[in-house]
Design a protein around this motif. Sequence first.
Motif, PDB file in Angstrom:
ATOM      1  N   ARG A 199      43.090  18.079  49.489  1.00 17.85           N
ATOM      2  CA  ARG A 199      42.114  19.167  49.829  1.00 17.85           C
ATOM      3  C   ARG A 199      41.424  19.097  48.649  1.00 17.85           C
ATOM      4  NH1 ARG A 199      44.641  24.386  51.383  1.00 17.85           N
ATOM      5  NH2 ARG A 199      44.398  23.483  53.407  1.00 17.85           N
ATOM      6  N   PHE A 200      39.952  18.925  49.005  1.00 21.92           N
ATOM      7  CA  PHE A 200      38.836  18.758  48.006  1.00 21.92           C
ATOM      8  C   PHE A 200      37.960  20.070  48.370  1.00 21.92           C
ATOM      9  CE2 PHE A 200      39.982  14.525  49.168  1.00 21.92           C
ATOM     10  CZ  PHE A 200      39.665  13.621  47.793  1.00 21.92           C
ATOM     11  N   LEU A 201      37.974  20.802  46.974  1.00 25.01           N
ATOM     12  CA  LEU A 201      37.277  22.216  46.994  1.00 25.01           C
ATOM     13  C   LEU A 201      35.869  21.737  46.373  1.00 25.01           C
ATOM     14  CD1 LEU A 201      40.093  24.697  46.607  1.00 25.01           C
ATOM     15  CD2 LEU A 201      38.756  24.165  48.713  1.00 25.01           C
ATOM     16  N   ILE A 202      34.932  21.962  46.975  1.00 25.99           N
ATOM     17  CA  ILE A 202      33.455  21.646  46.320  1.00 25.99           C
ATOM     18  C   ILE A 202      32.450  22.762  46.350  1.00 25.99           C
ATOM     19  CG2 ILE A 202      31.453  19.983  46.644  1.00 25.99           C
ATOM     20  CD1 ILE A 202      33.821  18.779  48.639  1.00 25.99           C
ATOM     21  N   PRO A 203      31.756  23.107  45.274  1.00 24.37           N
ATOM     22  CA  PRO A 203      31.211  24.286  45.291  1.00 24.37           C
ATOM     23  C   PRO A 203      30.013  24.379  46.561  1.00 24.37           C
ATOM     24  CG  PRO A 203      31.005  23.130  43.054  1.00 24.37           C
ATOM     25  CD  PRO A 203      31.884  22.357  44.129  1.00 24.37           C
ATOM     26  N   GLU A 204      30.122  25.734  46.981  1.00 22.69           N
ATOM     27  CA  GLU A 204      28.841  25.649  48.080  1.00 22.69           C
ATOM     28  C   GLU A 204      27.587  25.196  47.933  1.00 22.69           C
ATOM     29  OE1 GLU A 204      28.565  29.293  51.174  1.00 22.69           O
ATOM     30  OE2 GLU A 204      27.659  29.714  49.132  1.00 22.69           O
ATOM     31  N   GLY A 205      27.059  24.348  48.892  1.00 18.80           N
ATOM     32  CA  GLY A 205      25.852  23.794  48.810  1.00 18.80           C
ATOM     33  C   GLY A 205      25.590  22.671  48.129  1.00 18.80           C
ATOM     34  N   TYR A 206      26.717  22.033  47.267  1.00 18.91           N
ATOM     35  CA  TYR A 206      26.598  21.130  46.369  1.00 18.91           C
ATOM     36  C   TYR A 206      26.176  19.707  47.245  1.00 18.91           C
ATOM     37  CZ  TYR A 206      28.498  17.175  43.163  1.00 18.91           C
ATOM     38  OH  TYR A 206      28.723  16.276  42.488  1.00 18.91           O
ATOM     39  N   VAL A 207      25.348  19.095  46.625  1.00 20.63           N
ATOM     40  CA  VAL A 207      24.897  17.681  47.390  1.00 20.63           C
ATOM     41  C   VAL A 207      24.972  16.743  46.281  1.00 20.63           C
ATOM     42  CG1 VAL A 207      23.120  16.537  48.573  1.00 20.63           C
ATOM     43  CG2 VAL A 207      23.578  18.879  49.132  1.00 20.63           C
ATOM     44  N   GLY A 208      25.571  15.436  46.490  1.00 20.31           N
ATOM     45  CA  GLY A 208      26.001  14.596  45.488  1.00 20.31           C
ATOM     46  C   GLY A 208      27.176  13.866  45.333  1.00 20.31           C
ATOM     47  N   TRP A 209      27.510  12.817  44.680  1.00 25.98           N
ATOM     48  CA  TRP A 209      28.460  12.319  44.509  1.00 25.98           C
ATOM     49  C   TRP A 209      29.643  13.073  43.797  1.00 25.98           C
ATOM     50  CZ3 TRP A 209      29.490   7.915  47.064  1.00 25.98           C
ATOM     51  CH2 TRP A 209      28.671   7.138  47.180  1.00 25.98           C
ATOM     52  N   ILE A 210      30.844  12.992  44.212  1.00 22.76           N
ATOM     53  CA  ILE A 210      32.203  13.676  43.606  1.00 22.76           C
ATOM     54  C   ILE A 210      33.045  12.294  43.310  1.00 22.76           C
ATOM     55  CG2 ILE A 210      31.877  16.064  44.539  1.00 22.76           C
ATOM     56  CD1 ILE A 210      34.209  14.986  46.212  1.00 22.76           C
ATOM     57  N   ARG A 211      33.865  12.514  41.950  1.00 17.38           N
ATOM     58  CA  ARG A 211      34.685  11.498  41.584  1.00 17.38           C
ATOM     59  C   ARG A 211      35.839  12.009  41.032  1.00 17.38           C
ATOM     60  NH1 ARG A 211      33.146   6.769  37.096  1.00 17.38           N
ATOM     61  NH2 ARG A 211      35.404   6.108  36.683  1.00 17.38           N
ATOM     62  N   VAL A 212      37.212  11.551  41.309  1.00 17.28           N
ATOM     63  CA  VAL A 212      38.331  11.615  40.847  1.00 17.28           C
ATOM     64  C   VAL A 212      38.737  10.574  40.244  1.00 17.28           C
ATOM     65  CG1 VAL A 212      40.870  12.451  41.405  1.00 17.28           C
ATOM     66  CG2 VAL A 212      38.879  13.091  42.991  1.00 17.28           C
ATOM     67  N   ASP A 213      39.237  10.834  38.749  1.00 25.06           N
ATOM     68  CA  ASP A 213      39.782   9.842  37.947  1.00 25.06           C
ATOM     69  C   ASP A 213      41.177  10.007  37.966  1.00 25.06           C
ATOM     70  OD1 ASP A 213      37.437   8.278  37.029  1.00 25.06           O
ATOM     71  OD2 ASP A 213      36.993  10.258  36.092  1.00 25.06           O
ATOM     72  N   PHE A 214      42.224   8.872  38.296  1.00 29.75           N
ATOM     73  CA  PHE A 214      43.649   9.251  38.369  1.00 29.75           C
ATOM     74  C   PHE A 214      44.273   8.810  37.225  1.00 29.75           C
ATOM     75  CE2 PHE A 214      42.237   9.365  42.703  1.00 29.75           C
ATOM     76  CZ  PHE A 214      42.668  10.606  43.344  1.00 29.75           C
ATOM     77  N   GLU A 215      45.541   9.088  36.977  1.00 25.90           N
ATOM     78  CA  GLU A 215      46.339   8.417  36.026  1.00 25.90           C
ATOM     79  C   GLU A 215      45.812   8.535  34.511  1.00 25.90           C
ATOM     80  OE1 GLU A 215      47.634   4.502  37.160  1.00 25.90           O
ATOM     81  OE2 GLU A 215      48.127   5.129  39.049  1.00 25.90           O
ATOM     82  N   VAL A 216      44.906   9.534  34.311  1.00 27.39           N
ATOM     83  CA  VAL A 216      44.241   9.989  32.881  1.00 27.39           C
ATOM     84  C   VAL A 216      45.325  10.430  31.863  1.00 27.39           C
ATOM     85  CG1 VAL A 216      42.615  10.943  31.934  1.00 27.39           C
ATOM     86  CG2 VAL A 216      42.110  10.117  34.136  1.00 27.39           C
ATOM     87  N   PRO A 217      45.796   9.672  30.918  1.00 30.84           N
ATOM     88  CA  PRO A 217      46.759  10.576  30.105  1.00 30.84           C
ATOM     89  C   PRO A 217      46.403  11.854  29.472  1.00 30.84           C
ATOM     90  CG  PRO A 217      46.377   8.333  29.375  1.00 30.84           C
ATOM     91  CD  PRO A 217      45.301   8.537  30.435  1.00 30.84           C
ATOM     92  N   GLY A 218      47.056  12.742  29.571  1.00 35.32           N
ATOM     93  CA  GLY A 218      46.682  14.075  28.890  1.00 35.32           C
ATOM     94  C   GLY A 218      46.211  15.031  29.900  1.00 35.32           C
ATOM     95  N   ALA A 219      45.646  14.540  31.191  1.00 34.72           N
ATOM     96  CA  ALA A 219      44.935  15.350  32.215  1.00 34.72           C
ATOM     97  C   ALA A 219      46.095  15.900  32.816  1.00 34.72           C
ATOM     98  CB  ALA A 219      44.348  14.621  32.977  1.00 34.72           C
ATOM     99  N   PRO A 220      45.649  17.458  33.418  1.00 39.17           N
ATOM    100  CA  PRO A 220      46.945  17.975  34.349  1.00 39.17           C
ATOM    101  C   PRO A 220      47.201  17.404  35.529  1.00 39.17           C
ATOM    102  CG  PRO A 220      44.749  19.114  34.028  1.00 39.17           C
ATOM    103  CD  PRO A 220      44.468  17.917  33.587  1.00 39.17           C
ATOM    104  N   PRO A 221      48.432  17.522  36.002  1.00 42.28           N
ATOM    105  CA  PRO A 221      48.689  16.829  37.387  1.00 42.28           C
ATOM    106  C   PRO A 221      47.902  17.584  38.268  1.00 42.28           C
ATOM    107  CG  PRO A 221      50.585  18.203  36.599  1.00 42.28           C
ATOM    108  CD  PRO A 221      49.588  18.270  35.447  1.00 42.28           C
TER     109      PRO A 221
END
Length: 181
Positions: A34-56
């Motif tokens: 489920r991708f929650l995006i700020p209302e009205g946002y227009v542009g690219w979104i990106r998710v980086d996976f398996e980043v050490p130290g980032a939250p699950p």
Amino acid sequence: MFRFRSNLIAALLFSISIASLSSSGQTQRPLPYRFLIPEGYVGWIRVDFEVPGAPPLPVEGGFYTFKFSDTGRIQTSSSDILESRRNEFLYYSTERTYLLRVGGPPETRMVHGQFSGPGPGHKYPVPNPYRYYFIGPIDVFDRVEASDPSTAPQESDGYPKVGPRSVLTRENLIRMKIREP
């Protein structure tokens, strides 16, 4: 009597071990995103996976949940999963959330241009798996795709710059029938 009990116990243990083996061999269906995006946002979104130290990724309501800020980028220590047709994209505000169209006629869709990697033909070096989506009307996506890639804004790894290119007002969203009044 003792022999009967030990045979019974052995039979029960054997049955339990067979049952646990068969249930552990079952593959569970992965949860959708489920991708929650700020209302009205227009542009690219990106998710980086398996980043050490980032939250699950948190799990909420049966979904792995990504809540984007206006930066358009999230990093997580979680691994990416295979594509799921059950993924949801929603705009959120302080008042509510509402679903963005992924399918149907292109002029009504708000999610376009998905790509992920790394993979054959992708730019290197890419330290982590990633996933991109363009959020916004098709006419804006078409202009972005038609622009000269050598002059388009890019991230340090050479991929499209994330962040809002523009913002749709509530009036625009209502006119486009994306948001109810």
